[in-house]
Design an enzyme around this catalytic site. Structure first.
Site, short mmCIF file in Angstrom:
data_model
loop_
_atom_site.label_atom_id
_atom_site.label_comp_id
_atom_site.label_asym_id
_atom_site.label_seq_id
_atom_site.Cartn_x
_atom_site.Cartn_y
_atom_site.Cartn_z
NE ARG A 4 9.66 6.78 12.53
CZ ARG A 4 10.63 7.66 12.71
NH1 ARG A 4 10.40 8.95 12.52
NH2 ARG A 4 11.83 7.27 13.10
N PRO A 5 5.19 2.20 14.15
CG PRO A 5 4.75 0.02 13.46
CD PRO A 5 5.09 1.38 12.95
NE ARG A 49 13.31 16.51 14.86
CZ ARG A 49 12.83 15.43 14.27
NH1 ARG A 49 11.93 15.53 13.35
NH2 ARG A 49 13.25 14.24 14.63
CB CYS A 104 6.24 11.19 12.60
SG CYS A 104 7.30 10.08 11.70
CG ASP A 106 5.22 -3.88 16.10
OD1 ASP A 106 5.72 -2.80 15.72
OD2 ASP A 106 5.20 -4.89 15.39
CG LEU A 107 9.31 -4.95 15.56
CD1 LEU A 107 10.17 -4.55 14.36
CD2 LEU A 107 9.09 -6.46 15.58
CE LYS A 124 18.50 13.05 13.31
NZ LYS A 124 17.42 12.11 13.66
CG ASN A 125 19.62 9.11 13.51
OD1 ASN A 125 19.06 9.99 14.19
ND2 ASN A 125 19.25 8.82 12.27
CG ASP A 159 17.70 8.60 7.74
OD1 ASP A 159 16.46 8.55 7.62
OD2 ASP A 159 18.29 8.30 8.79
CB VAL A 171 13.19 1.86 5.34
CG1 VAL A 171 13.31 1.97 6.85
CG2 VAL A 171 14.36 1.09 4.77
NE ARG A 202 9.10 7.42 15.93
CZ ARG A 202 8.21 6.50 16.20
NH1 ARG A 202 6.94 6.79 16.17
NH2 ARG A 202 8.57 5.27 16.50
#
Ligand code: EPU
Length: 416
Positions: free
Chosen positions: A122-123, A397, A117, A125-126, A22-23, A305, A327, A93
């Site tokens: 979960r910003p 999902r 979430c 900014d990066l 998925k990722n 995960d 994380v 997201r």
């Protein structure tokens, strides 16, 4: 609302094939917006999140066709829309991953801010730091974020944390930028390597993916190509834990074993036999599960995960185990549900102390996120009675046919 019911199951036996990751598939679908010719993706998992990403691509003007099971054709030659609708962003997201490709292809992009979430704030900014370094102007108002740039110019970008999504978004923005972009402290996950190898097939010039320094030389245009998604290391790990927790003996096929080294090491520490054989791995469980400790880290460390699934397993190890989650700030939502099933777990900040119990008992429980849902399915396999899992859309999902695959291994699992 449909629920997943799991009954006390016998030790799992047999073979199971891992689906595409998925990722990997999500950023690669987003990156397909960069191609100007036909793209064929193979081994795409059949998941709700993939459906949403395909909807996002279509809404931006790409043509998306499902050719066969797991095979998707995308043509982005005429993309014309740079705005991702709130309704799609709020469903997933990872829709944010289209920002990099749109910015570099169309010079502008606008989307709603993804928000928090269940696993933390979960910003982003990066991601934005990277876009700014390449010369984009960023504006945020009314819950939206927009970026535009007449031209993007390569630069050096240091990521304060090796964020997977930020590394992907910056790579995608940099492939059509002028000159060279160097990303330092980049994420090293296998999914980054898969994205880079896909983009290189389309004509990009990316070197160093899989290390902490990635160099992207901008090219004028990307074409098309055929790419197979790598196997899902987290799905594979989840089946491996299913074998361990039921005292089973299963072979997980379609695995890149070098991607799951920490999972293999920890299962061995717990007392399981793990036998690697080419692209498959056999896991033989044991009645005498030993405690262990886990600290989640960016790749090649232990994957966040897999944290929830291991916590279920540790609940049945004889003695005390410790999990440190580094994380995500809030990835212990499964703990209260596991406690309702009889687990003995205490949380102290980012640590969880798990005291092994003799058995778990069934209860009605709720999946708070995808991996929490998987952890509850695993608990249900060994709890006495019938475990009823609610909010299963989270599971859909990210796990392609979880009940079919587990049923084939002998698990008693069904929807109601
Ligand atoms: N972070 C920042 N700023 C940013 C981006 C991230 O501070 O701009 C922080 C996050 O708040 C978090 C940490 O960095 O604490 C890691 O986030 P990362 O960006 O690496 O994660 P992600 O790209 O949002 C992907 C996976 C997740 C997986 C993480 C970590 C996808 C679509 N999602 O998320 O997968 O947990 O990497 O490996 O690739 C899942 O599949 O269940 C899942 C949550």
């Amino acid at each position: 609302m449909e629920k997943i019911m799991v009954e006390t199951s016998p030790p799992l036996k047999g073979k199971v094939r891992t689906s595409g990751a998925k990722n990997s598939a999500l950023p690669i679908l987003a990156a397909s917006l960069l191609g100007t010719e036909d793209i064929i993706l193979e081994d795409v998992p059949n998941l709700k999140d993939i459906e949403v990403m395909c909807e996002v691509l279509t809404s931006l003007g790409a043509k998306v066709e499902i050719l066969d099971k797991g095979i998707i054709k995308i043509n982005s030659s005429n993309i014309n829309n740079y705005v991702t609708r709130y309704e799609l962003m709020s469903k997933m997201r990872a829709s944010f991953l289209v920002m990099g490709p749109l910015l570099t292809r169309l010079g502008k992009t606008k989307t709603s801010l993804p928000g928090g979430c269940a696993i933390g704030t979960r910003p982003i900014d990066l991601h934005l730091k990277g876009f700014k370094a390449l010369g984009a102007n960023i504006n945020s108002d009314h819950g939206n974020i927009s970026a535009y740039a007449e031209r993007l110019i390569g630069d050096k970008i240091y990521l304060d944390f090796p964020s997977v999504g930020a590394t992907e978004n910056i790579i995608m923005a940099a492939v059509l930028a002028e000159g060279e972009t160097i990303i330092d402290n980049a994420a090293m996950e296998p999914e980054i390597v898969d994205l880079a190898s896909f983009l290189n097939k389309l004509g990009a010039d990316i070197k160093g993916a899989g290390t902490s320094t990635i160099r992207v030389k901008g090219v004028k245009k990307l074409g098309g190509g055929v790419h197979s998604i790598i196997p899902d290391r987290i799905e594979a790990g989840t089946f491996m834990v299913a074998s361990a927790i039921t005292g089973g003996d299963i072979i997980v096929e379609n695995v890149i074993t070098s991607h799951i080294k920490p999972v293999i090491a920890k299962l061995k520490e717990i007392g399981c036999q793990v036998i690697e054989n080419g692209d498959s791995v056999r896991v033989i469980g044991t009645k005498n599960l030993k405690p262990t400790d886990i600290k989640t880290l960016p790749y090649p460390g232990f994957p966040t995960d897999m944290q929830a699934q291991f916590m279920t397993l540790m609940s049945l190890c004889k003695g005390t185990s410790v999990v440190i989650e580094t994380v995500f700030e809030n990835r212990f939502m499964h703990v209260d549900e596991l406690k309702r099933m009889g687990a003995d777990i205490k949380i102290d900040g980012r640590s969880a102390i798990i005291q092994g119990v003799d058995n778990l008992t069934s209860a009605p429980v709720k999946a708070s996120d995808l991996r929490a849902g998987a952890a509850l399915v695993l608990a249900g396999l060994v709890a006495d009675g019938v475990t009823e899992i609610d909010n299963i859309y989270h599971i859909d999902r990210g796990y392609d046919g979880i009940e079919e695959k587990l049923s084939k291994l002998g698990a008693i699992i069904y929807r109601k």
